[in-house]
Write a protein that holds these residues in place. Structure first.
Motif, PDB file in Angstrom:
ATOM      1  N   HIS A 164       0.789  -0.941   0.073  1.00  0.00           N
ATOM      2  CA  HIS A 164       0.157  -0.247   0.271  1.00  0.00           C
ATOM      3  C   HIS A 164       0.858   1.100   0.161  1.00  0.00           C
ATOM      4  O   HIS A 164       0.488   2.510   0.317  1.00  0.00           O
ATOM      5  N   ARG A 165       2.449   1.175  -0.507  1.00  0.00           N
ATOM      6  CA  ARG A 165       2.892   1.920  -0.290  1.00  0.00           C
ATOM      7  C   ARG A 165       4.128   2.221  -1.725  1.00  0.00           C
ATOM      8  O   ARG A 165       3.908   3.602  -1.980  1.00  0.00           O
ATOM      9  N   GLY A 166       3.936   1.349  -2.289  1.00  0.00           N
ATOM     10  CA  GLY A 166       4.455   1.276  -3.282  1.00  0.00           C
ATOM     11  C   GLY A 166       5.683   2.057  -3.652  1.00  0.00           C
ATOM     12  O   GLY A 166       6.568   1.579  -2.206  1.00  0.00           O
ATOM     13  N   THR A 167       5.965   2.811  -4.173  1.00  0.00           N
ATOM     14  CA  THR A 167       7.460   3.577  -4.513  1.00  0.00           C
ATOM     15  C   THR A 167       7.168   5.199  -3.761  1.00  0.00           C
ATOM     16  O   THR A 167       7.970   5.372  -4.339  1.00  0.00           O
ATOM     17  N   GLU A 168       6.483   5.434  -3.465  1.00  0.00           N
ATOM     18  CA  GLU A 168       6.302   6.870  -3.101  1.00  0.00           C
ATOM     19  C   GLU A 168       7.040   7.411  -1.464  1.00  0.00           C
ATOM     20  O   GLU A 168       7.283   5.735  -1.126  1.00  0.00           O
ATOM     21  N   PRO A 169       7.517   8.656  -0.854  1.00  0.00           N
ATOM     22  CA  PRO A 169       9.102   7.814  -0.665  1.00  0.00           C
ATOM     23  C   PRO A 169       8.078   8.487   0.848  1.00  0.00           C
ATOM     24  O   PRO A 169       6.876   8.912   0.518  1.00  0.00           O
ATOM     25  N   LEU A 170       8.626   8.405   1.648  1.00  0.00           N
ATOM     26  CA  LEU A 170       8.405   8.637   3.688  1.00  0.00           C
ATOM     27  C   LEU A 170       7.667  10.634   3.647  1.00  0.00           C
ATOM     28  O   LEU A 170       6.900  10.618   4.308  1.00  0.00           O
ATOM     29  N   PHE A 171       8.698  11.258   3.225  1.00  0.00           N
ATOM     30  CA  PHE A 171       8.794  12.081   3.233  1.00  0.00           C
ATOM     31  C   PHE A 171       8.972  13.342   1.965  1.00  0.00           C
ATOM     32  O   PHE A 171      10.062  13.337   1.019  1.00  0.00           O
TER      33      PHE A 171
END
Length: 347
Positions: free
Chosen positions: A194-201
């Motif tokens: 559910h996170r994929g490659t999206e950055p945490l910040f």
């Protein structure tokens, strides 16, 4: 976990009057025609500009009224949500405290995605059991996905987003139904699903990034994990789903064939059949998919909305068992078994 002397005395639901059909969504270009044909969904409940906390208040008021209890009887308020509820930094349960239950009730928000109500059930049952004199807990879930950064028609693979709220009153005194068991496990190997490659910040919402679980799931399969590892992680989720079901059924003293109905998430026909009903060796007629397909996937409310509907239509009666089952980001997998003891007067 197995629970003794833990009951449900009230159920509340709020669904907006507007339901946008899949046919209209396809005609408007919101929803791909091939998706409509593949998944066989019918529509989504759309709340317009009605805030999620306002919907939560309506559902909570209904649940309390049906339970025959007053806000003064409550010892705990748990508010489950999956999407933004109002001004950032403001807790939505405070709205219910001001409008309904007052400030003496311990209250907090649960951010466990679509499994929020399962976590609320387990926490509330534990809280009531831990202190003498504690009587009742109010569990609420609400979401309105009609915001610029969310596309309800492309929210995720095999589902569309519906707006709704639901509520339960959990008590230590006899109610119309008994909570037999609730179980949750996490499959951390699939955390990136559910996170994929999206950055945490920085967090996506702070920079105006749109949210799509469908895109993240595809990134997980194509970029995050080698294909074999991704397949193994997805298989482990399915195995965990059946494990929590087997545990909940065993703690309830029943088998899958004893279930009257099964409330899974409001997903597509093939997902509900393959991941849930076929795995339980039960026909789709025992699922709540026929209702869920008309309102969309309503965050953490799907299973409680199904319970409310089954009671109102007389499809659940004394002696019947309902299995509630769901998954959420993390990846968490949860199940609960509810036994109907009496036909509530309000149904």
């Amino acid at each position: 976990m197995q629970w003794a002397d833990t009951y449900i005395s009230g159920v509340g639901a709020f669904l907006p009057r507007t339901v946008v059909s899949v046919e209209k969504a396809v005609a408007k270009g919101w929803y791909p025609a091939e998706e409509a044909e593949l998944h066989n969904l019918a529509g989504a409940a759309v709340a317009g500009d009605v805030p999620a906390p306002e919907m939560a208040l309506h559902a909570a008021q209904s649940a309390l009224k049906r339970s025959g209890r007053s806000p003064a009887d409550l010892d705990l308020l748990l508010y489950a949500s999956t999407w933004h509820q109002g001004p950032d930094g403001w807790p939505p349960h405070a709205y219910l405290q001001r409008q309904l239950v007052g400030g003496d009730v311990l209250a907090t928000e649960i951010r466990q995605g679509c499994n929020g109500m399962f976590i609320a059930l387990e926490l509330a049952a534990s809280y009531l059991d831990a202190g003498s004199g504690r009587q009742a807990a109010l569990l609420v879930a609400a979401d309105n996905y009609g915001t610029p950064l969310m596309d309800r028609w492309r929210m995720g693979p095999g589902y569309i987003g519906g707006d709704a709220a639901s509520a339960l009153v959990l008590t230590k005194e006899t109610g119309f139904a008994r909570l037999m068991s609730v179980c949750t496990v996490t499959v951390p190997e699939a955390e990136e699903l559910h996170r994929g490659t999206e950055p945490l910040f920085p967090p996506g919402v702070t920079v105006g990034r749109r949210m799509s679980f469908g895109a993240r799931n595809e990134q997980f399969r194509q970029q995050v994990m080698p294909r074999g590892e991704a397949t193994a992680a997805l298989f482990k989720i399915q195995r965990a789903l059946m494990d929590v079901v087997e545990r909940a059924l065993a703690e309830s003293g029943i088998e899958a064939r004893d279930l009257t109905r099964v409330a899974f998430m409001n997903y597509s026909e093939e997902i509900v059949e393959q991941r849930c009903m076929a795995a339980l060796d039960l026909p789709m007629s025992r699922s709540t998919w026929g209702y869920g397909r008309t309102i969309g996937h309503c965050g953490a409310s799907d299973q409680v909305l199904a319970l409310d509907r089954l009671l109102l239509t007389g499809e659940l009666g004394p002696g019947d068992h309902l299995l509630m089952l769901g998954t959420g980001p993390g990846v968490t997998v949860s199940s609960a078994v509810i036994k109907i003891l009496d036909t509530p007067a309000w149904s």
